[in-house]
Design a protein around this motif. Structure first.
Motif, short mmCIF file in Angstrom:
data_model
loop_
_atom_site.label_atom_id
_atom_site.label_comp_id
_atom_site.label_asym_id
_atom_site.label_seq_id
_atom_site.Cartn_x
_atom_site.Cartn_y
_atom_site.Cartn_z
N LYS A 1 24.48 28.69 -25.37
CA LYS A 1 24.54 27.27 -25.70
C LYS A 1 23.17 26.62 -25.52
N ALA A 2 22.47 26.97 -24.43
CA ALA A 2 21.13 26.43 -24.20
C ALA A 2 20.17 26.86 -25.31
N VAL A 3 20.27 28.12 -25.74
CA VAL A 3 19.41 28.63 -26.82
C VAL A 3 19.65 27.86 -28.11
N ARG A 4 20.93 27.60 -28.45
CA ARG A 4 21.24 26.88 -29.68
C ARG A 4 20.77 25.43 -29.62
N ILE A 5 21.04 24.76 -28.51
CA ILE A 5 20.66 23.34 -28.39
C ILE A 5 19.15 23.19 -28.47
N MET A 6 18.42 24.12 -27.85
CA MET A 6 16.95 24.02 -27.82
C MET A 6 16.30 24.73 -29.01
N GLN A 7 17.15 25.25 -29.93
CA GLN A 7 16.68 25.89 -31.15
C GLN A 7 15.63 26.95 -30.85
N ALA A 8 16.01 27.85 -29.91
CA ALA A 8 15.08 28.87 -29.45
C ALA A 8 15.45 30.24 -30.03
N LYS A 9 14.54 31.19 -29.88
CA LYS A 9 14.76 32.55 -30.37
C LYS A 9 15.56 33.39 -29.37
N ALA A 10 15.35 33.16 -28.08
CA ALA A 10 16.03 33.99 -27.06
C ALA A 10 16.10 33.26 -25.74
N GLY A 11 16.98 33.73 -24.90
CA GLY A 11 17.12 33.17 -23.55
C GLY A 11 17.66 34.24 -22.61
N SER A 12 17.48 34.02 -21.34
CA SER A 12 17.99 34.97 -20.35
C SER A 12 18.29 34.27 -19.04
N LEU A 13 19.16 34.90 -18.27
CA LEU A 13 19.51 34.42 -16.93
C LEU A 13 19.29 35.57 -15.96
N LEU A 14 18.47 35.32 -14.96
CA LEU A 14 18.14 36.35 -13.99
C LEU A 14 18.66 35.96 -12.62
N LEU A 15 19.28 36.88 -11.92
CA LEU A 15 19.78 36.64 -10.57
C LEU A 15 18.87 37.31 -9.55
N LEU A 16 18.82 36.73 -8.37
CA LEU A 16 17.93 37.22 -7.31
C LEU A 16 18.67 38.17 -6.37
N ASP A 17 18.13 39.36 -6.22
CA ASP A 17 18.61 40.31 -5.22
C ASP A 17 17.82 40.01 -3.94
N GLN A 18 18.48 39.36 -2.98
CA GLN A 18 17.79 38.87 -1.78
C GLN A 18 17.18 40.01 -0.97
N GLU A 19 17.89 41.10 -0.86
CA GLU A 19 17.40 42.21 -0.03
C GLU A 19 16.18 42.89 -0.64
N ALA A 20 16.23 43.13 -1.96
CA ALA A 20 15.12 43.82 -2.61
C ALA A 20 13.99 42.87 -2.99
N GLY A 21 14.29 41.56 -3.08
CA GLY A 21 13.27 40.60 -3.49
C GLY A 21 12.98 40.68 -4.97
N ASP A 22 13.97 41.14 -5.78
CA ASP A 22 13.80 41.31 -7.23
C ASP A 22 14.70 40.36 -7.99
N LEU A 23 14.24 39.99 -9.19
CA LEU A 23 15.09 39.31 -10.16
C LEU A 23 15.55 40.35 -11.17
N TYR A 24 16.83 40.36 -11.49
CA TYR A 24 17.32 41.28 -12.51
C TYR A 24 18.05 40.47 -13.59
N PHE A 25 18.01 41.00 -14.82
CA PHE A 25 18.58 40.30 -15.96
C PHE A 25 20.10 40.42 -15.95
N LYS A 26 20.78 39.32 -15.68
CA LYS A 26 22.24 39.28 -15.71
C LYS A 26 22.74 39.01 -17.13
N VAL A 27 22.04 38.10 -17.85
CA VAL A 27 22.38 37.74 -19.22
C VAL A 27 21.09 37.71 -20.04
N ALA A 28 21.15 38.22 -21.25
CA ALA A 28 19.99 38.14 -22.15
C ALA A 28 20.50 38.00 -23.58
N THR A 29 19.80 37.20 -24.39
CA THR A 29 20.14 37.04 -25.80
C THR A 29 18.93 37.41 -26.64
N GLY A 30 19.14 37.50 -27.92
CA GLY A 30 18.03 37.83 -28.81
C GLY A 30 18.02 39.30 -29.21
#
Length: 476
Positions: A14-43
């Protein structure tokens, strides 16, 4: 969690469509590892993206996750914070990016980012505001999902804990027969009357019936009818309307209403007054009642399990208990055997209670000595399983922390007998002398605990206190 995943995908799309973008992603933080991993990705490159992880503080997304502040980068090639490794790895040339944090309270749980407008122009400040709102929406959903998972886990743990706490322990033929009968009854909605002496585990049996039955996921409400005077008992059972009487400042929901679709366990049912018996009978017959001070009928569907330690048929014969109510409650009767009739279970019960007290007091190596076990096996346990538990609890508290010894147990030698009565004295004096010695015997047996002694003798604690004063019993 599947619904959450779908919602997060919908949010990013929805955010990608409203902002008329090519792609979007949502990354969650793994607190123990200190990493962001891709939970959702479009494009076009979404599947390739999910192979990567980003360190907190690394690149645009990592910086937002570190600071908690959103970023709008019009031209990533001119921003020193831009990390081009992922773009080059998947063969995608990023031009512009907007990234917002996701927070639950003060905790940063991830980021959401949108990449490149379709028309080739750069993002503007309004895009940053829009994405920040989408980030808040996603974070709120994740926070709620976490709460649901936590509540489910706590409920599961609590059910497991209660199943252990209210477990019926025993391998004797009599207790196994009772448990088999209970499980048969559990698969119906039949009213059940549980008979048995005080301390035999009638409530445990009621809980087993509920736990094994069709209503196990609905509430089990427990009420001791002997603990309340008639006026309060009616209020507890049926509730009251606001202003029903002085002090009724708010409407109160009674036990029957709380147990709707579930089970209501009425312990010590024979202690009900005749008028309360009549009101209970009407509810059982019609399935409706009125709150105290109310005139609107309340409809309920409740399974009633009741229990008493009295000789209920004698109570009916003496006119103290309604025969019609008895037949309404007594579709199935199960009688709990006293502990003296299933002494084979004493070692199992003792070990069960000791394990509980070991955990509670932090004495993992505590054992029951052979001599203490022999003493328990030779005792008649007039207070049944409840008395056994109390005796072991006192033994653990007052003992040496290594082994339960015979002297730690507040029970008398089974050979101890009352010395007998004198001849040539009035009957009343003989009865009083017996009462005095009987009270002293039970007080010694419970280590001076009046509440426990009263329970064993089947009388109220206040009445016991009056007898102690009357007979001038001291130094127990």
């Amino acid at each position: 969690m599947q619904n959450l995943d779908q919602f997060l995908e919908f949010t990013v799309e929805k955010a990608v469509r409203i902002m008329q973008a090519k792609a979007g992603s949502l990354l969650l933080l793994d607190q123990e590892a200190g990493d962001l991993y891709f939970k959702v990705a479009t494009g076009d490159k979404k599947e390739e993206l999910k192979r990567f992880k980003i360190k907190v503080g690394e690149g645009i997304a990592g910086m937002v996750a570190q600071t908690g502040e959103p970023l709008l980068i019009s031209d990533v090639r001119r921003d020193p914070r831009w990390n081009k490794d992922i773009s080059e790895s998947i063969g995608y040339q990023t031009q512009s990016i907007v990234c917002a944090p996701m927070k639950v309270g003060d905790e940063i749980i991830g980021v959401v980012e949108i990449i490149d407008r379709i028309n080739g122009t750069s993002f503007v400040e309004n895009d940053l505001k829009i994405l920040t709102e989408f980030g808040e929406l996603a974070a709120h959903a994740i926070g709620n999902a976490r709460k649901i998972v936590q509540v489910d886990r706590e409920n599961r743990d609590l059910k497991e804990e209660l199943a252990v706490k209210y477990q019926i322990v025993g391998n004797s033929s009599s207790i196994q027969k009772i448990m088999l009968e209970a499980k048969k009854v559990a698969n119906s909605t039949t009213s059940t009357l549980i008979l048995g002496e005080s301390g035999t585990g009638k409530e445990l049996l009621a809980r087993l019936i509920h736990r094994e039955g069709l209503r196990k996921d609905k509430p089990l409400i427990v009420l001791n009818c002997a603990a309340l005077p008639e006026s309060l008992l009616e209020d507890e059972l049926f509730g009251h309307e606001k202003g029903a009487y002085t002090g009724a400042m708010n409407k109160k929901i009674g036990k029957f209403e709380l147990a709707d679709q579930g089970t209501l366990f009425l312990d010590e049912i024979a202690e009900m007054s005749p008028s309360m018996q009549a009101k209970l009978l009407r509810v059982l017959q019609e399935g409706i009642f009125y709150r105290v001070g109310g005139n609107v009928p309340v409809h309920v569907n409740v399974r009633v399990i009741s229990a008493t330690n009295r000789e209920i048929l004698q109570e009916i014969e003496d006119g103290k208990f309604r025969e019609d109510l008895y037949y309404r409650l007594n579709v199935v009767t199960i009688e709990m055997p006293p502990l003296r009739e299933r002494k084979d279970d004493i070692p199992l019960l003792a070990e069960h209670f000791i394990e509980y007290f070991k955990l509670e007091r932090g004495t993992p190596k505590l054992i029951i000595s052979k001599e203490a076990m022999e003493k328990m096996l030779g005792y008649s346990w007039p207070g049944n399983v409840r008395e056994l538990r109390n005796a072991l609890e006192r033994a653990v508290v007052m003992g040496n922390g290594k082994a339960v010894l015979p002297d730690d147990l507040p029970i008398l030698d089974p050979k101890t007998k009352y010395p007998g009565m004198q001849v040539g004295i009035p009957l009343e004096d003989a009865l009083n002398e017996f009462k005095k010695e009987f009270i002293k015997l039970n007080l010694r047996n419970t280590g001076g605990n009046r509440s426990k002694a009263a329970t064993i003798m089947g009388i109220q604690r206040t009445y016991l206190s009056r007898l102690i004063t009357r007979f001038e019993i001291k130094d127990i």
